[in-house]
Design an enzyme around this catalytic site. Structure first.
Site, short mmCIF file in Angstrom:
data_model
loop_
_atom_site.label_atom_id
_atom_site.label_comp_id
_atom_site.label_asym_id
_atom_site.label_seq_id
_atom_site.Cartn_x
_atom_site.Cartn_y
_atom_site.Cartn_z
N ASN A 151 0.87 -1.18 0.00
CA ASN A 151 0.00 0.00 0.00
C ASN A 151 0.90 1.23 0.00
OD1 ASN A 151 -1.85 2.02 0.41
ND2 ASN A 151 -2.46 1.37 2.47
N LYS B 205 0.00 4.30 -0.24
CA LYS B 205 -0.64 5.50 0.34
C LYS B 205 -0.37 6.68 -0.60
CE LYS B 205 -0.20 3.21 4.76
NZ LYS B 205 -0.01 3.26 6.19
N HIS C 43 -9.66 1.22 5.23
CA HIS C 43 -8.33 1.45 5.83
C HIS C 43 -8.45 2.46 6.98
CE1 HIS C 43 -4.16 2.58 6.37
NE2 HIS C 43 -3.85 1.44 5.79
N GLU D 141 -5.30 -4.61 10.80
CA GLU D 141 -4.19 -3.67 11.00
C GLU D 141 -4.47 -2.85 12.26
OE1 GLU D 141 -2.24 -2.51 6.97
OE2 GLU D 141 -4.01 -1.29 7.21
N GLY E 287 2.87 2.30 11.00
CA GLY E 287 3.92 3.32 10.90
C GLY E 287 4.64 3.62 12.20
N SER F 169 3.47 -2.06 10.51
CA SER F 169 4.91 -2.19 10.76
C SER F 169 5.50 -3.53 10.33
CB SER F 169 5.22 -1.90 12.23
OG SER F 169 4.95 -0.54 12.52
#
Ligand code: 13P
Length: 235
Positions: free
Chosen positions: A6, A8, A88, A157, A163, A193
């Site tokens: 992904n 982003k 998401h 997630e 992150g 992560s």
């Protein structure tokens, strides 16, 4: 195994082209049979896929129309896009999408036969309340979602793991995936992560069918390394 990158709001169209060339060559040179999906930004969707699928990070649930700043089915169809990421946490928490909007999006793209990578995950304060609160929170994120949709992939997630370099313990992951597995036959991905250093270990866990990778996927080299780790697991 299913491995998703992904991007982003990262990478230009040119950078995505160069990236795809590396990953596609790696996939063919190594006879990779796992499913690889890359979610680039809208501007880089125009790619003729060889052996790596291109998915879209978001879409508005209409054919076309007066929805400034959105991208609708007609534009996605032009690029042959049949895979979408829905729910998401960055769309839930930063953009402010509600469960109702997310469920409407899910219904629309399911009716259009898209493969849907549907994301769920709890913020830290919920995690700190314990497993029951956590499962209740995820349960609410399944409201209006057809868990028996045949082209469904679920990505768990935890928001606090995205992150941050933090991940749940392997035991916690297996616990949650056991509970998710009892709800759906859909493949279950882990995201948050994931790096070269932990991808193999996470993918080897019970009921984990792949990973959804953000920042570490931006390096084609690292993403290929994770693809190699998945191939070795032969799951
Ligand atoms: P990171 O891998 O950067 O933590 O992001 C995970 C994610 O949000 C993938 O969708």
């Amino acid at each position: 195994m299913i491995l998703c990158a992904n991007f982003k709001a990262n990478k230009t169209r040119q950078e995505t082209r160069a990236y795809m060339a590396v990953v596609e060559s790696f996939v063919s040179a190594n006879d990779i049979t796992d499913t690889i999906i890359v979610f680039p930004p809208f501007t880089a969707l125009d790619h003729d896929p060889r052996n790596v699928l291109i998915g879209v990070q978001n879409g508005y649930p209409v054919q076309n129309g007066a929805y400034t700043g959105e991208i609708a089915l007609e534009q996605l169809e032009e690029f042959g896009i049949k895979t979408i990421l829905i729910g998401h946490s960055e769309r839930r928490h930063i953009i402010g999408e509600t469960q109702e909007q997310i469920a409407a999006k899910f219904r629309f793209f399911a009716e259009e036969g898209f493969a849907i990578v549907y994301c769920v995950g709890e913020p830290l304060e919920i995690r700190e309340e314990g497993n029951n609160a956590l499962m209740r929170y995820i349960e609410a994120q399944f409201e209006g979602i057809d868990l028996s949709y045949p082209d469904l992939i679920i990505a768990y997630e935890p928001v606090w793991a995205i992150g941050t370099g933090l991940t749940p313990s392997n035991r916690d992951i297996e616990l949650i995936y056991g509970a998710l597995r009892a709800k759906t036959k859909a493949p279950l991905l882990y995201g948050g992560s994931v790096k070269v250093d932990n991808a193999g270990e996470i993918m080897a866990l019970n009921n984990v069918d792949g990973v959804l990778v953000g920042s570490a996927s931006l390096s084609a080299h690292d993403f290929c390394e994770m693809i190699a780790q998945a191939a070795e697991l032969k799951k």
